[in-house]
Design a protein around this motif. Structure first.
Motif, PDB file in Angstrom:
ATOM      1  N   TYR A  31       0.984  -1.209   0.055  1.00 24.44           N
ATOM      2  CA  TYR A  31       0.011  -0.021   0.087  1.00 24.44           C
ATOM      3  C   TYR A  31       0.941   1.204  -0.015  1.00 24.44           C
ATOM      4  N   SER A  32       1.951   1.324   0.746  1.00 21.98           N
ATOM      5  CA  SER A  32       2.518   2.468   0.983  1.00 21.98           C
ATOM      6  C   SER A  32       3.371   2.804  -0.323  1.00 21.98           C
ATOM      7  N   ALA A  33       4.221   1.733  -0.904  1.00 25.21           N
ATOM      8  CA  ALA A  33       4.734   1.966  -2.199  1.00 25.21           C
ATOM      9  C   ALA A  33       3.793   2.593  -3.235  1.00 25.21           C
ATOM     10  N   LEU A  34       2.603   1.866  -3.377  1.00 26.64           N
ATOM     11  CA  LEU A  34       1.845   2.288  -4.262  1.00 26.64           C
ATOM     12  C   LEU A  34       1.076   3.816  -4.177  1.00 26.64           C
ATOM     13  N   ALA A  35       0.934   3.990  -2.939  1.00 23.85           N
ATOM     14  CA  ALA A  35       0.688   5.618  -2.760  1.00 23.85           C
ATOM     15  C   ALA A  35       1.737   6.247  -3.094  1.00 23.85           C
ATOM     16  N   ALA A  36       3.046   5.813  -2.648  1.00 21.42           N
ATOM     17  CA  ALA A  36       4.130   6.968  -2.803  1.00 21.42           C
ATOM     18  C   ALA A  36       4.398   7.176  -4.233  1.00 21.42           C
ATOM     19  N   SER A  37       4.070   5.986  -5.136  1.00 20.90           N
ATOM     20  CA  SER A  37       4.554   5.938  -6.539  1.00 20.90           C
ATOM     21  C   SER A  37       3.595   6.965  -7.402  1.00 20.90           C
ATOM     22  N   PHE A  38       2.626   7.794  -6.642  1.00 14.62           N
ATOM     23  CA  PHE A  38       2.062   8.849  -7.382  1.00 14.62           C
ATOM     24  C   PHE A  38       2.961  10.188  -7.327  1.00 14.62           C
ATOM     25  N   PHE A  39       4.154  10.005  -6.630  1.00 11.24           N
ATOM     26  CA  PHE A  39       4.795  11.243  -6.451  1.00 11.24           C
ATOM     27  C   PHE A  39       6.478  10.941  -6.761  1.00 11.24           C
ATOM     28  N   THR A  40       6.882   9.658  -6.678  1.00  7.06           N
ATOM     29  CA  THR A  40       8.085   9.371  -6.767  1.00  7.06           C
ATOM     30  C   THR A  40       8.398   7.825  -7.166  1.00  7.06           C
ATOM     31  N   ARG A  41       9.584   7.356  -7.332  1.00  5.36           N
ATOM     32  CA  ARG A  41       9.949   5.855  -7.657  1.00  5.36           C
ATOM     33  C   ARG A  41      10.301   5.076  -6.431  1.00  5.36           C
ATOM     34  N   PRO A  42       9.575   4.561  -5.537  1.00  6.60           N
ATOM     35  CA  PRO A  42      10.281   3.997  -4.536  1.00  6.60           C
ATOM     36  C   PRO A  42      10.716   2.604  -4.692  1.00  6.60           C
ATOM     37  N   GLY A  43      11.790   2.224  -3.745  1.00  5.13           N
ATOM     38  CA  GLY A  43      12.219   0.940  -3.760  1.00  5.13           C
ATOM     39  C   GLY A  43      11.820   0.320  -2.726  1.00  5.13           C
ATOM     40  N   ILE A  44      11.508  -1.149  -2.928  1.00  2.55           N
ATOM     41  CA  ILE A  44      10.846  -1.892  -1.502  1.00  2.55           C
ATOM     42  C   ILE A  44      11.759  -2.932  -1.128  1.00  2.55           C
ATOM     43  N   VAL A  45      11.836  -3.286   0.111  1.00  2.00           N
ATOM     44  CA  VAL A  45      12.531  -4.308   0.725  1.00  2.00           C
ATOM     45  C   VAL A  45      11.460  -5.330   1.337  1.00  2.00           C
ATOM     46  N   ASP A  58       4.134  -7.164 -11.677  1.00  4.16           N
ATOM     47  CA  ASP A  58       3.984  -6.420 -12.813  1.00  4.16           C
ATOM     48  C   ASP A  58       3.406  -5.021 -12.704  1.00  4.16           C
ATOM     49  N   PHE A  59       2.234  -5.079 -11.926  1.00  6.33           N
ATOM     50  CA  PHE A  59       1.534  -3.963 -11.731  1.00  6.33           C
ATOM     51  C   PHE A  59       2.478  -2.943 -11.065  1.00  6.33           C
ATOM     52  N   LEU A  60       3.075  -3.280  -9.867  1.00  9.45           N
ATOM     53  CA  LEU A  60       3.879  -2.484  -8.880  1.00  9.45           C
ATOM     54  C   LEU A  60       4.849  -1.856  -9.967  1.00  9.45           C
ATOM     55  N   LYS A  61       5.600  -2.648 -10.784  1.00  6.45           N
ATOM     56  CA  LYS A  61       6.874  -2.226 -11.772  1.00  6.45           C
ATOM     57  C   LYS A  61       6.054  -1.160 -12.636  1.00  6.45           C
ATOM     58  N   LYS A  62       4.882  -1.445 -13.182  1.00  2.58           N
ATOM     59  CA  LYS A  62       4.326  -0.472 -14.079  1.00  2.58           C
ATOM     60  C   LYS A  62       4.006   0.908 -13.282  1.00  2.58           C
ATOM     61  N   ARG A  63       3.655   0.800 -12.139  1.00  4.82           N
ATOM     62  CA  ARG A  63       3.551   2.295 -11.311  1.00  4.82           C
ATOM     63  C   ARG A  63       4.857   2.897 -10.858  1.00  4.82           C
ATOM     64  N   PHE A 274     -11.703  -2.755  -2.473  1.00  2.05           N
ATOM     65  CA  PHE A 274     -11.014  -3.933  -1.672  1.00  2.05           C
ATOM     66  C   PHE A 274      -9.558  -3.690  -1.883  1.00  2.05           C
ATOM     67  N   GLY A 275      -8.901  -4.001  -0.960  1.00  5.33           N
ATOM     68  CA  GLY A 275      -7.267  -4.289  -1.325  1.00  5.33           C
ATOM     69  C   GLY A 275      -6.572  -3.112  -1.963  1.00  5.33           C
ATOM     70  N   ILE A 276      -5.872  -3.510  -3.146  1.00  4.20           N
ATOM     71  CA  ILE A 276      -5.235  -2.326  -3.937  1.00  4.20           C
ATOM     72  C   ILE A 276      -5.819  -2.131  -5.293  1.00  4.20           C
ATOM     73  N   GLU A 277      -7.237  -2.482  -5.367  1.00  2.00           N
ATOM     74  CA  GLU A 277      -7.939  -2.301  -6.559  1.00  2.00           C
ATOM     75  C   GLU A 277      -8.077  -0.921  -7.075  1.00  2.00           C
ATOM     76  N   ARG A 278      -8.237   0.225  -6.105  1.00  2.00           N
ATOM     77  CA  ARG A 278      -8.393   1.435  -6.569  1.00  2.00           C
ATOM     78  C   ARG A 278      -7.184   2.132  -7.061  1.00  2.00           C
ATOM     79  N   PHE A 279      -5.950   1.576  -6.754  1.00  2.00           N
ATOM     80  CA  PHE A 279      -4.690   2.137  -7.362  1.00  2.00           C
ATOM     81  C   PHE A 279      -4.799   1.757  -8.933  1.00  2.00           C
ATOM     82  N   LYS A 280      -5.644   0.585  -9.291  1.00  2.00           N
ATOM     83  CA  LYS A 280      -5.391   0.431 -10.624  1.00  2.00           C
ATOM     84  C   LYS A 280      -6.329   1.300 -11.640  1.00  2.00           C
ATOM     85  N   THR A 281      -7.246   2.189 -10.797  1.00  5.10           N
ATOM     86  CA  THR A 281      -8.228   2.916 -11.741  1.00  5.10           C
ATOM     87  C   THR A 281      -7.735   4.355 -11.481  1.00  5.10           C
ATOM     88  N   MET A 282      -7.383   4.871 -10.476  1.00 12.33           N
ATOM     89  CA  MET A 282      -7.044   6.353 -10.079  1.00 12.33           C
ATOM     90  C   MET A 282      -6.044   6.751 -10.835  1.00 12.33           C
TER      91      MET A 282
END
Ligand code: AMP
Length: 300
Positions: A31-45, A58-63, A274-282
Motif C-alpha cells: 500500500y505505501s509503495a503504491l501511494a508513494a508511486s504517485f509522487f516518486t519511484r520508491p524501492g521496496i525491501v 508487474d503492476f507494481l513495476k508499471k507504477r 477492496f485491497g489495492i484495486e483502487r490504485f488500478k483505476t485512479m
C-alpha cells in the motif's frame, strides 16, 4: 531524492459488515509503495513466496515501484493476514496472522538501496526494521509505522526503532497503547519525547494531527460516504506523505503540511475499493482534484 520502504507484502482476507474477500493482495509495503508511486519511484525491501501473483509484481513495476529489494522464496508461502471490521471502520480485529516467509527473513539490501534520502520502516517486525536500518548510511529522514501486534509483543525493539526515527506514524489506538495515555494530544506529546521530531497521529475518518516539538497541524479526512475496505489507509497515508516529501526534496513546514494533505487524499482513495484495486483505476489528475477539494473544504 530517493525513498526506500521496508514492510509486509501480503495476502489478506478481509471481512467487512457487507462483504468478504479471500486472499487478496495487501501488506503495509504494498500500500505505501503504491501511494508513494504517485509522487516518486520508491524501492521496496520485502519477501514473498512462490505463490505471489506475477500480475501484481508487474503492476507494481508499471507504477514505477523498484522491485530489486523484493525477495521471492522458492516454494515459500507469502505472509498472510486476516482482519475483520465491525460497523466502525476505525476498529478491526486480527483474526489470523501467518508470518510464513517473513519468519526468518534477514535481507541484504541491494547496493543501490543503502543510501536513501528517506527510509520508511513500514509496519513489520521491529527486529526487521532494525536490521534494515543498520544497513543504510544515515538517511536524511527515517520514518516508521507499527501495529498493535508489535506494540504488545516486541515493545523493547520497537522503542529502539522509535529512538532512531524522525517521523512516527501511528493511529489513535496505537498511540494510546504505546504511551498508556488516554488523551490523544498528550499521547502525541509523549511519543515526541521518545525520539521522533514529528508524530503523525491518524484518526481514520476524522483525519490526522501532525505533532512537532513546537507545532501542531490538523488535517481533515476526505468526506467519504461509502467506505468499502478501510485496510491500507494508514499505509497509503504514510506512503503518499513520504513520496511527496521525496518529490519536493525538502522537509520545510509548508512541505510537511502539503505532504499530510496528500496522505489524507491517497488514504481516501484506497478505502473506496477492496485491497489495492483502487490504485488500478485512479489517475494523478484525480489526486490533484481531491487535494484541491480538500483545501476548499477547510478554507475560510
Ligand atoms: P493498515 O490498514 O494501513 O494498518 O495496514 C493493513 C495491512 O497491514 C494489511 O494489508 C496487512 O497485510 C498488513 N499487516 C497486518 N498485520 C501485520 C503485521 N503484524 N505485520 C506486518 N503487516 C501486517
Amino acid at each position: 531524492m530517493s525513498l526506500v520502504i521496508v514492510g509486509s507484502v501480503a495476502f489478506d482476507t478481509i471481512e467487512t459488515p457487507g462483504a468478504r474477500r479471500e486472499r487478496i493482495v495487501g501488506g503495509s509495503c504494498t500500500y505505501s509503495a503504491l501511494a508513494a508511486s504517485f509522487f516518486t519511484r520508491p524501492g521496496i525491501v520485502a519477501v514473498v513466496g512462490e505463490d505471489f501473483p506475477k500480475t501484481t509484481a508487474d503492476f507494481l513495476k508499471k507504477r514505477g515501484v523498484d522491485l530489486k529489494g523484493l525477495t521471492v522464496v522458492p516454494g515459500g508461502k507469502t505472509f498472510f493476514w486476516e482482519g475483520r471490521y465491525g460497523d466502525d471502520p476505525n476498529q478491526r480485529d486480527t483474526v489470523r496472522l501467518d508470518l510464513n516467509v517473513f519468519r526468518d527473513f534477514q535481507p541484504t539490501l541491494p547496493p543501490s538501496y543503502r543510501a536513501p534520502d528517506i527510509l520508511f520502516l513500514a509496519n513489520i517486525s521491529p527486529g526487521l526494521q532494525e536490521h534494515v536500518l543498520a544497513q543504510v548510511k544515515r538517511p536524511r529522514l527515517v520514518a516508521m509505522d507499527t501495529i498493535r501486534h508489535y506494540i504488545e509483543t516486541e515493545p523493547e525493539a520497537l522503542d529502539r526503532v522509535l529512538r532512531k526515527t524522525d517521523i512516527c506514524f501511528a493511529n489513535d489506538e496505537e498511540a494510546r497503547l504505546m504511551t498508556n495515555e488516554g488523551n490523544l494530544i498528550r499521547a502525541g506529546r509523549r511519543l515526541l519525547e521518545r525520539g521522533p521530531r514529528l508524530v503523525v497521529l491518524k484518526k481514520g475518518e476524522h483525519g490526522a494531527f501532525v505533532f512537532g516539538r513546537d507545532s501542531l497541524f490538523g488535517i481533515m479526512a476526505h468526506p467519504c460516504e461509502g467506505v468499502v475496505d478501510p485496510t491500507g489507509a494508514g499505509d497509503s497515508f504514510a506512503g503518499a506523505f513520504l513520496g511527496y516529501l521525496d518529490r519536493v526534496g525538502n522537509f520545510r513546514a509548508s512541505s510537511i503540511r502539503r505532504a499530510a494533505v496528500y496522505g489524507s487524499v491517497l488514504a481516501s482513495f484506497t478505502i473506496e475499493d477492496f485491497g489495492i484495486e483502487r490504485f488500478k483505476t485512479m489517475k494523478p489528475a484525480d489526486v490533484e482534484a481531491r487535494f484541491a477539494a480538500l483545501k476548499k473544504l477547510v478554507s475560510v
